[in-house]
Design an enzyme around this catalytic site. Structure first.
Site, PDB file in Angstrom:
ATOM      1  N   LYS A 262      -3.097   8.881  -3.176  1.00 50.72           N
ATOM      2  CA  LYS A 262      -3.383   8.156  -4.418  1.00 50.72           C
ATOM      3  C   LYS A 262      -4.431   8.913  -5.225  1.00 50.72           C
ATOM      4  O   LYS A 262      -5.284   9.578  -4.637  1.00 50.72           O
ATOM      5  CB  LYS A 262      -3.994   6.777  -4.086  1.00 50.72           C
ATOM      6  N   ARG A 337       5.065  -2.172   3.706  1.00 51.14           N
ATOM      7  CA  ARG A 337       6.359  -2.733   4.132  1.00 51.14           C
ATOM      8  C   ARG A 337       6.748  -2.219   5.519  1.00 51.14           C
ATOM      9  O   ARG A 337       7.462  -2.896   6.249  1.00 51.14           O
ATOM     10  CB  ARG A 337       7.415  -2.429   3.057  1.00 51.14           C
TER      11      ARG A 337
END
Ligand code: BES
Ligand code: ZN
Ligand code: ZN
Length: 485
Positions: A262, A337
């Site tokens: 990121k 997830r």
């Protein structure tokens, strides 16, 4: 750090005490003399009454008196939120006035008003000062006095434990990664949830390997800190639900994005918040077990960081989730997830009545509705979901349902594995939810709390940074669904 840091108590009294600063909740200008509000003061309130529902301070010297004036009509949840907002303003004044206690008197005849005001004042008092050397700025308020005809002992205890859990969740989420790695988080779960009728198992890496939890293990590969899979089971001797409610929470103690790193600013720099889902689950189990609610509840929290060590999993890898599903990892930053897949699969063994997961899962959910609500997806019944939405409205942790249409499933098809962990450029919150759905076979709700879990400017009684969103909504849901309190 003392994660359980609420220092405020609730006292119930029969009669309104003298010489204590007091909030009067009123909806009429009649009979206020019986509360020692003078005719001049009534005239002053009347003068302001064109403001609709409002709050004012009646005097500038101790004991201070504040008035919350409620004007009808407004739809109820909005009115109550308005009142919480006014109570938040009053709490700001009490901070300046350095009050150590305050009494709340509800004169309206509308039950429960003082609870809403007390809740907002409590929540507004929250501070995160652990890393400040100068603690002199600590708020002084340590007692709220309520008049007993407006609240039962049980309701007062509920309120106290609810607020305490919100404080705990905020503390856990605000605590930086330097002070809350996987091991410290697992220890915190042990210390916070070791209560009567609770059993806690923190699976270590060996056990996680034996369960072949390839989602959790892959995300953890870039790290020196082993993962933890925490299972907290609260099973009171008698419970209203035969099959448990299972609460699942994403516990990424820090999300660098992995090899798909990121950027720092406005992104990685606040990724200590990525365990907010797991923190909500901890807060809920602690509150439910402390209040000895007659409900069977299980909490499941996959806990890891997402780092970039030499062994880190890489874009293009294929991994195998504990149910045997193979996943092509198209983005290492879509790690939530993957760890939730193992947790949702694990939940099947309880044949649950309902599974609710909380996760700071996607920036897409945050971009869709911002901080003002929670994005929800569900396969549970209309009744279950309606009760959750009603609860969300009552406590103003509002839920917006997003679709789980079949078409979205096409976007997570993989050429070389069963599915992939990335959808197309649109509907990111939904493709993430579709991915999760693959691992469920029970009534399920997924809450993507990336927007409301951590906010960057002061937001009334929700405060700044960690908000603890989710705790109040689920507690209200339990109250509605099981007729508690
Ligand atoms: N933890 C983030 C999501 C997030 C974003 C939480 C903002 C809180 C605030 C999650 O793991 C993530 O990075 N998601 C990616 C997914 C993408 C790569 C498909 C995102 O939303 O950008
Ligand atoms: Zn990520
Ligand atoms: Zn994440």
């Amino acid at each position: 750090m003392n994660i359980d840091s609420l220092q405020i108590k609730i006292s119930l009294v029969e009669n309104i005490p003298l010489d204590i600063s007091t909030v009067f909740i009123i909806n009429s200008l009649e009979n206020l003399h019986s509360y020692s509000i003078s005719p001049d003061e009534v005239a002053y309130i009347k003068h302001k009454a064109s403001l609709g529902t409002f709050s004012i301070s009646l005097n500038l010297v101790f004991p201070f008196r504040y008035v919350i004036y409620i004007e009808k009509p407004e739809t109820k949840p909005n009115l109550i939120e308005h009142i919480r907002g006014l109570a938040n303003k009053i709490s700001d004044e009490t901070k300046h006035q350095e009050l150590d206690k305050i009494c709340i008197v509800n004169t309206t005849g509308e039950a429960g008003m003082s609870q809403h005001v007390a809740e907002s004042i409590f929540l507004s008092m929250y501070q995160f000062l652990v890393h400040k050397s100068d603690k002199s700025k600590q708020n002084k308020l340590n007692e709220i006095i309520l008049v007993s005809h407006d609240i039962t002992k049980a309701q007062a205890q509920w309120l106290h434990e609810l607020v305490r859990s919100v404080y705990i969740v905020r503390n856990l989420v605000n605590q930086p990664y330097s002070h809350l790695n996987t091991e410290i988080f697992a220890d915190a779960i042990l210390s916070l949830c070791s209560l009567e009728n609770v059993s806690i198992e923190n699976f270590d890496k060996t056990k996680i390997e034996s369960l072949r939890m390839g989602g959790l293990l892959s995300v953890n590969k870039g790290s020196n800190n082993p993962p933890v899979f925490s299972v907290v089971e609260y099973k009171p001797l008698s419970h209203l639900n035969v099959k448990p409610i299972v609460l699942v929470g994403k516990g990424v103690v820090y999300d660098t994005g992995g090899l798909g790193l990121k950027p720092t600013t406005n992104s990685m720099d606040y990724m200590k918040c990525d365990m907010a889902g797991a923190a909500v689950v901890v807060g809920l189990l602690r509150a439910i077990a402390t209040l000895k609610l007659p409900i069977y509840v299980v909490g499941i929290m996959p806990i890891t960081d997402n780092l970039i060590g030499p062994e880190a999993y890489a874009p293009g890898d294929v991994i195998t989730i504990s149910d045997g599903t193979t996943v092509e990892v198209m983005h290492t930053d879509a790690e939530g997830r993957l760890i939730l897949a193992d947790a949702l699969h694990y939940a099947k063994k309880y044949s649950p009545e309902l599974v609710i997961d909380f996760a700071t899962l996607t920036g897409a959910a945050m971009r869709a509705i911002g901080k003002h609500g929670t994005v929800g997806f569900r396969t549970c019944t209309d009744e279950q979901f309606a009760a959750l939405c009603k609860a969300g409205n009552n406590v103003y942790e509002r839920i917006v349902e997003f679709p789980l249409w079949d078409e979205y499933k096409d976007e997570i098809k993989s050429d070389i594995a069963d599915i992939k962990n990335l959808g197309g450029e649109n509907a990111g919150a939904t493709t993430a939810a579709k991915f999760l759905q693959h691992f469920t076979d029970y009534p399920w709700v997924h809450f993507d709390i990336a927007g409301p879990a951590y906010v960057f400017s002061h937001d009334s009684y929700r405060g700044k940074f960690a908000t603890g969103v989710g705790v109040r909504m689920v507690m209200e849901f339990l109250k509605i669904n099981y007729n508690l309190n």
